[in-house]
Design a protein around this motif. Structure first.
Motif, PDB file in Angstrom:
ATOM      1  N   ASP A 250     -21.033  53.067 -10.453  1.00  0.00           N
ATOM      2  CA  ASP A 250     -20.424  54.403 -10.399  1.00  0.00           C
ATOM      3  C   ASP A 250     -19.883  54.276 -12.112  1.00  0.00           C
ATOM      4  O   ASP A 250     -19.396  53.463 -12.068  1.00  0.00           O
ATOM      5  CB  ASP A 250     -19.552  55.114  -9.473  1.00  0.00           C
ATOM      6  CG  ASP A 250     -20.102  54.864  -7.872  1.00  0.00           C
ATOM      7  OD1 ASP A 250     -21.386  55.087  -8.328  1.00  0.00           O
ATOM      8  OD2 ASP A 250     -19.462  54.732  -6.875  1.00  0.00           O
ATOM      9  N   TRP A 275     -15.905  55.839  -5.375  1.00  0.00           N
ATOM     10  CA  TRP A 275     -14.940  54.655  -5.540  1.00  0.00           C
ATOM     11  C   TRP A 275     -14.137  56.196  -6.283  1.00  0.00           C
ATOM     12  O   TRP A 275     -15.099  56.698  -6.669  1.00  0.00           O
ATOM     13  CB  TRP A 275     -15.739  53.883  -7.080  1.00  0.00           C
ATOM     14  CG  TRP A 275     -14.310  53.543  -7.890  1.00  0.00           C
ATOM     15  CD1 TRP A 275     -13.331  53.372  -8.043  1.00  0.00           C
ATOM     16  CD2 TRP A 275     -14.715  53.682  -9.412  1.00  0.00           C
ATOM     17  NE1 TRP A 275     -12.388  52.873  -9.306  1.00  0.00           N
ATOM     18  CE2 TRP A 275     -13.625  53.460 -10.285  1.00  0.00           C
ATOM     19  CE3 TRP A 275     -15.355  54.122 -10.180  1.00  0.00           C
ATOM     20  CZ2 TRP A 275     -13.342  53.097 -11.454  1.00  0.00           C
ATOM     21  CZ3 TRP A 275     -14.946  54.027 -11.670  1.00  0.00           C
ATOM     22  CH2 TRP A 275     -14.417  53.207 -12.572  1.00  0.00           C
ATOM     23  N   ALA A 301     -13.080  49.369 -16.901  1.00  0.00           N
ATOM     24  CA  ALA A 301     -12.164  50.193 -15.671  1.00  0.00           C
ATOM     25  C   ALA A 301     -13.394  51.345 -15.762  1.00  0.00           C
ATOM     26  O   ALA A 301     -12.633  52.312 -14.796  1.00  0.00           O
ATOM     27  CB  ALA A 301     -11.198  50.625 -16.149  1.00  0.00           C
ATOM     28  N   ARG A 304     -18.298  50.620 -12.074  1.00  0.00           N
ATOM     29  CA  ARG A 304     -18.228  49.446 -10.875  1.00  0.00           C
ATOM     30  C   ARG A 304     -19.134  49.529 -10.539  1.00  0.00           C
ATOM     31  O   ARG A 304     -19.995  50.775 -10.747  1.00  0.00           O
ATOM     32  CB  ARG A 304     -17.159  50.574  -9.519  1.00  0.00           C
ATOM     33  CG  ARG A 304     -15.750  50.653  -9.662  1.00  0.00           C
ATOM     34  CD  ARG A 304     -15.180  48.981 -10.070  1.00  0.00           C
ATOM     35  NE  ARG A 304     -14.119  49.207 -10.286  1.00  0.00           N
ATOM     36  CZ  ARG A 304     -13.304  49.782 -10.937  1.00  0.00           C
ATOM     37  NH1 ARG A 304     -13.501  49.036 -12.842  1.00  0.00           N
ATOM     38  NH2 ARG A 304     -11.549  49.803 -10.834  1.00  0.00           N
ATOM     39  N   ALA A 312     -21.621  41.979  -9.284  1.00  0.00           N
ATOM     40  CA  ALA A 312     -20.602  42.773  -9.436  1.00  0.00           C
ATOM     41  C   ALA A 312     -19.513  41.175  -8.999  1.00  0.00           C
ATOM     42  O   ALA A 312     -18.742  41.657 -10.334  1.00  0.00           O
ATOM     43  CB  ALA A 312     -19.912  43.321  -7.661  1.00  0.00           C
ATOM     44  N   ARG A 316     -17.121  40.134 -12.476  1.00  0.00           N
ATOM     45  CA  ARG A 316     -15.506  39.972 -12.060  1.00  0.00           C
ATOM     46  C   ARG A 316     -15.641  38.873 -13.002  1.00  0.00           C
ATOM     47  O   ARG A 316     -14.423  38.520 -13.012  1.00  0.00           O
ATOM     48  CB  ARG A 316     -15.250  39.788 -10.957  1.00  0.00           C
ATOM     49  CG  ARG A 316     -14.118  39.506 -10.291  1.00  0.00           C
ATOM     50  CD  ARG A 316     -13.504  39.840  -8.460  1.00  0.00           C
ATOM     51  NE  ARG A 316     -14.477  41.156  -8.134  1.00  0.00           N
ATOM     52  CZ  ARG A 316     -15.546  41.147  -7.099  1.00  0.00           C
ATOM     53  NH1 ARG A 316     -16.500  40.581  -7.263  1.00  0.00           N
ATOM     54  NH2 ARG A 316     -16.051  42.717  -7.226  1.00  0.00           N
TER      55      ARG A 316
END
Length: 337
Positions: A250, A275, A301, A304, A312, A316
């Motif tokens: 996304d 999101w 930012a 996602r 993911a 992270r």
């Protein structure tokens, strides 16, 4: 127009200028037949020549092409028709490049390359002497495994033998067995690739040599089928493959540029429940997720990961480690990610 078609047209235009200057008044049909094209294509080429000239030209310096009478007349093109002269540094660079290319395994038209080097060396004595003192190492480095795979692939190419590969697919952490008909060996950005017709995939594939765990030449003809067409590795190296991992992202509006610069498989508006900052949902395939991780860290930012979830987690953890190094704290320390 494709890259290969553009290159072919440029070569034709460069040959067309001196030919038409020597054959003023040649009928359109005869000129078209000489270059192996139709008269409509010839007219399109002449229309392009009409707006060509030497670098830094003034409007009056453009080539003048006329063909309204059914015969072709060209003028104001003498500077372009004259052969270009190389400066010493240009000739040295060209000779070094040609000699480096001659050392690349799997090169097909070596006779043409040797002939070009001989003629260039004869025409530029000073440059040839300077180029002879330069050495460029195109060997695969000190990795014995990689060197062995390269040698096997090179021998199979020369003998037109089929290869059996044990190949690692990083996106699935899976070893695959496949038979391939080798087409050529290429280097891109310091990495070696084998381009071959893969009988398992029923298509042309690029195999990174450092991911080939074993290569064995088979006692079988390795001539690729007629439909096996080489790709342009400079612009089409990362062609998506069904073997690649499907990644769904996304993207926020500030990251929408990704669809213009990366090989995205599909793009759609972010669905309801996505999101909250997302404007686009994109899907792409990646043979190696490392470049996807780097892209996501760059986007911050603005993106996602929707799927796969393990990607993911990897992103992270990489972001946390980078933030910890930036702060000078231990990677396991609490943070806001």
């Amino acid at each position: 127009m494709s890259g290969s078609a553009s290159t072919e047209r440029l070569s034709r235009l460069l040959a067309m200028v001196p030919y038409l200057l020597r054959h003023q008044g040649i009928p359109l049909e005869e000129a078209a037949e000489h270059f192996g094209i139709g008269t409509d294509d010839l007219v399109h080429d002449l229309e392009l020549l009409f707006v060509c000239g030497t670098p830094g030209h003034m409007p009056d310096d453009l080539i003048d092409a006329r063909w309204d009478s059914g015969r072709v007349y060209l003028s104001n093109a003498d500077p372009i028709a004259r052969p270009a002269r190389l400066a010493v540094d240009e000739a040295v660079a060209l000779l070094v490049g040609l000699r480096t290319l001659a050392e690349v395994p799997g090169l097909h038209d070596r006779d043409a390359l040797d002939g070009a080097m001989t003629k260039l060396a004869e025409a530029t004595g000073e440059a040839a002497a300077a180029a002879g003192s330069v050495r460029v190492d195109v060997r695969p480095g000190d990795d014995e495994q990689l060197a062995g795979v390269l040698a096997t692939c090179r021998s199979a190419l020369a003998a037109h033998r089929r290869l059996h590969l044990t190949y690692l697919v990083p996106s699935r952490d899976e070893r695959t067995e496949r038979d391939v008909d080798p087409m050529r060996l290429v280097t891109v950005d310091g990495r070696w690739y084998l381009e071959a017709w893969c009988h398992r995939a029923e298509g042309v594939r690029l195999f990174r040599l450092d991911r080939i765990e074993a290569a064995q030449a088979l006692d079988a003809d390795g001539t690729p089928p007629a439909r096996a067409v080489s790709r342009d590795v400079q612009s089409d190296l990362f062609r998506p493959s069904p073997d690649d991992l499907l990644v769904t992202l996304d993207l926020a509006p500030q990251a929408a540029w990704v669809v213009d610069y990366y090989p995205v498989q599909s793009t759609e508006p972010a669905p309801p429940g996505a999101w909250e900052q997302a404007s686009l949902r994109v899907r792409l395939r990646a043979a190696d997720t490392r470049w996807v991780r780097r892209l996501l860290l760059r986007l911050g930012a603005g993106a996602r990961v929707v799927d796969p979830p393990e990607l993911a987690t990897e992103v992270r953890e990489a972001a946390r480690a980078a933030l910890a190094r930036y702060r000078g704290t231990a990677p396991g320390a609490p943070d806001t990610l």
